[in-house]
Design a protein around this motif. Structure first.
Motif, PDB file in Angstrom:
ATOM      1  N   THR A 118       5.904  -6.638   6.702  1.00 39.81           N
ATOM      2  CA  THR A 118       5.690  -6.803   8.143  1.00 39.81           C
ATOM      3  C   THR A 118       4.669  -5.816   8.702  1.00 39.81           C
ATOM      4  O   THR A 118       4.230  -5.965   9.836  1.00 39.81           O
ATOM      5  CB  THR A 118       7.006  -6.655   8.917  1.00 39.81           C
ATOM      6  N   LEU A 119       4.290  -4.808   7.934  1.00 38.47           N
ATOM      7  CA  LEU A 119       3.312  -3.835   8.397  1.00 38.47           C
ATOM      8  C   LEU A 119       1.893  -4.367   8.197  1.00 38.47           C
ATOM      9  O   LEU A 119       1.619  -5.079   7.230  1.00 38.47           O
ATOM     10  CB  LEU A 119       3.473  -2.514   7.646  1.00 38.47           C
ATOM     11  N   SER A 120       1.008  -3.992   9.113  1.00 43.79           N
ATOM     12  CA  SER A 120      -0.385  -4.395   8.987  1.00 43.79           C
ATOM     13  C   SER A 120      -1.087  -3.528   7.943  1.00 43.79           C
ATOM     14  O   SER A 120      -1.136  -2.302   8.101  1.00 43.79           O
ATOM     15  CB  SER A 120      -1.103  -4.255  10.335  1.00 43.79           C
ATOM     16  N   PRO A 121      -1.644  -4.129   6.913  1.00 40.00           N
ATOM     17  CA  PRO A 121      -2.338  -3.318   5.895  1.00 40.00           C
ATOM     18  C   PRO A 121      -3.613  -2.683   6.416  1.00 40.00           C
ATOM     19  O   PRO A 121      -4.164  -1.780   5.789  1.00 40.00           O
ATOM     20  CB  PRO A 121      -2.634  -4.340   4.786  1.00 40.00           C
ATOM     21  N   ASP A 122      -4.089  -3.153   7.586  1.00 40.60           N
ATOM     22  CA  ASP A 122      -5.330  -2.625   8.159  1.00 40.60           C
ATOM     23  C   ASP A 122      -5.101  -1.435   9.080  1.00 40.60           C
ATOM     24  O   ASP A 122      -6.061  -0.873   9.615  1.00 40.60           O
ATOM     25  CB  ASP A 122      -6.041  -3.733   8.947  1.00 40.60           C
ATOM     26  N   ASN A 123      -3.835  -1.052   9.275  1.00 43.16           N
ATOM     27  CA  ASN A 123      -3.548   0.052  10.193  1.00 43.16           C
ATOM     28  C   ASN A 123      -2.501   0.993   9.597  1.00 43.16           C
ATOM     29  O   ASN A 123      -1.562   1.408  10.270  1.00 43.16           O
ATOM     30  CB  ASN A 123      -3.067  -0.503  11.542  1.00 43.16           C
ATOM     31  N   ILE A 124      -2.683   1.315   8.345  1.00 49.58           N
ATOM     32  CA  ILE A 124      -1.800   2.277   7.673  1.00 49.58           C
ATOM     33  C   ILE A 124      -2.322   3.681   7.952  1.00 49.58           C
ATOM     34  O   ILE A 124      -3.521   3.941   7.780  1.00 49.58           O
ATOM     35  CB  ILE A 124      -1.760   2.028   6.149  1.00 49.58           C
ATOM     36  N   PRO A 125      -1.478   4.599   8.407  1.00 54.05           N
ATOM     37  CA  PRO A 125      -1.967   5.966   8.636  1.00 54.05           C
ATOM     38  C   PRO A 125      -2.504   6.573   7.345  1.00 54.05           C
ATOM     39  O   PRO A 125      -1.912   6.418   6.282  1.00 54.05           O
ATOM     40  CB  PRO A 125      -0.731   6.718   9.137  1.00 54.05           C
ATOM     41  N   GLN A 126      -3.624   7.246   7.463  1.00 51.83           N
ATOM     42  CA  GLN A 126      -4.223   7.875   6.280  1.00 51.83           C
ATOM     43  C   GLN A 126      -3.453   9.118   5.871  1.00 51.83           C
ATOM     44  O   GLN A 126      -3.318   9.414   4.691  1.00 51.83           O
ATOM     45  CB  GLN A 126      -5.687   8.225   6.583  1.00 51.83           C
ATOM     46  N   HIS A 127      -2.950   9.851   6.856  1.00 50.73           N
ATOM     47  CA  HIS A 127      -2.273  11.127   6.599  1.00 50.73           C
ATOM     48  C   HIS A 127      -0.990  11.168   7.426  1.00 50.73           C
ATOM     49  O   HIS A 127      -1.039  11.044   8.647  1.00 50.73           O
ATOM     50  CB  HIS A 127      -3.202  12.287   6.963  1.00 50.73           C
TER      51      HIS A 127
END
Length: 252
Positions: free
Chosen positions: A17-26
């Protein structure tokens, strides 16, 4: 209470369900509540610290699966030396125990181990375990697992100021041309991006001298869950909340 109310009205997040384009980098985490978790169960505080190691493993693997690049865990602060010696001694044994158990799996998962903090004062067995892990994982290119150990943000910033003053006195830089990038490069976190998301467990609503420069524009997420109970589901919930926020950095 707020966590329980939220959970009733939201679908529980999952990797799908999470957007793969908005994963936190850190992602940075203040792992709080070990002692209170133990006390609530009639156990000694050190039992909570020991159980917290399992949460470290769960969250590290979850971060790796999500494709997060950096995970910084606040393991021991410069202020934690004020705690009873028996508790400090126990805490100093945990990196050795954790890495003895988990290092091979970390290597297999391409995880790189780092340490952000001050080596002075740390026991030799603690340093040796960390330095071995750092050396053995130095070539790994996956998740960076960064332990903030004997770390304090005020000391970090003061040391950085002193270093810059010394470099200016020696003629290596001009104070008038000093930039934020110059300052950041000399912090203990130099080379890593600022955290996109800060998580703190146990219901406390403060950052406790942790990465105060680096957290200037981080999204903050607090939970009442004690660290030993912090699950992959909780971690995904934090990332899901991060994805619902608009990061404007002072703009519109």
């Amino acid at each position: 209470m707020l966590d329980r109310i939220r959970s009733r009205f939201r679908r529980k997040p999952s990797v799908k369900t999470l957007s793969p384009d908005n994963i936190p980098q850190h992602v940075a985490i203040i792992m709080d509540g070990n002692g209170r978790w133990a006390k609530s169960r009639g156990l000694p505080r050190v039992a909570g610290h020991h159980s917290g190691m399992k949460a470290v493993k769960r969250v590290t693997m979850a971060a790796d699966r999500l494709g997060i690049k950096y995970l910084t865990l606040y393991a021991f602060s410069t202020e934690n030396w004020k705690r009873p010696k028996s508790e400090v001694d126990f805490l100093m044994k945990l990196p050795q125990e954790f890495l003895a158990i988990e290092l091979e799996e970390l290597i297999a998962n391409n995880v790189q181990v780092r340490m952000m903090g001050y080596k002075e004062g740390l026991p030799s067995h603690t340093l040796q375990a960390l330095e071995t892990a750092i050396e053995r994982t130095a070539g790994n290119t996956g998740l960076v697992l960064n332990f903030a150990l004997n770390y304090g943000s005020r000391k970090e910033m003061m040391d950085t100021v002193r270093q810059l003053c010394q470099e200016a006195a020696e003629g290596h830089l001009q104070p008038g041309g000093l930039t934020e990038a110059d300052f950041e490069a000399r912090l203990l976190s130099g080379g890593m991006p600022d955290p996109d998301l800060l998580i703190r467990t146990s219901g406390e609503l403060r950052i406790s001298n942790f990465m105060m420069w680096q957290l200037a524009y981080s999204e903050l997420w607090f939970t009442e869950v004690y660290w030993p109970e912090f699950s992959e589901e909780h971690f995904l919930e934090a990332v899901s909340e991060y994805q619902r926020r608009a990061r404007r950095y002072g703009g519109l």
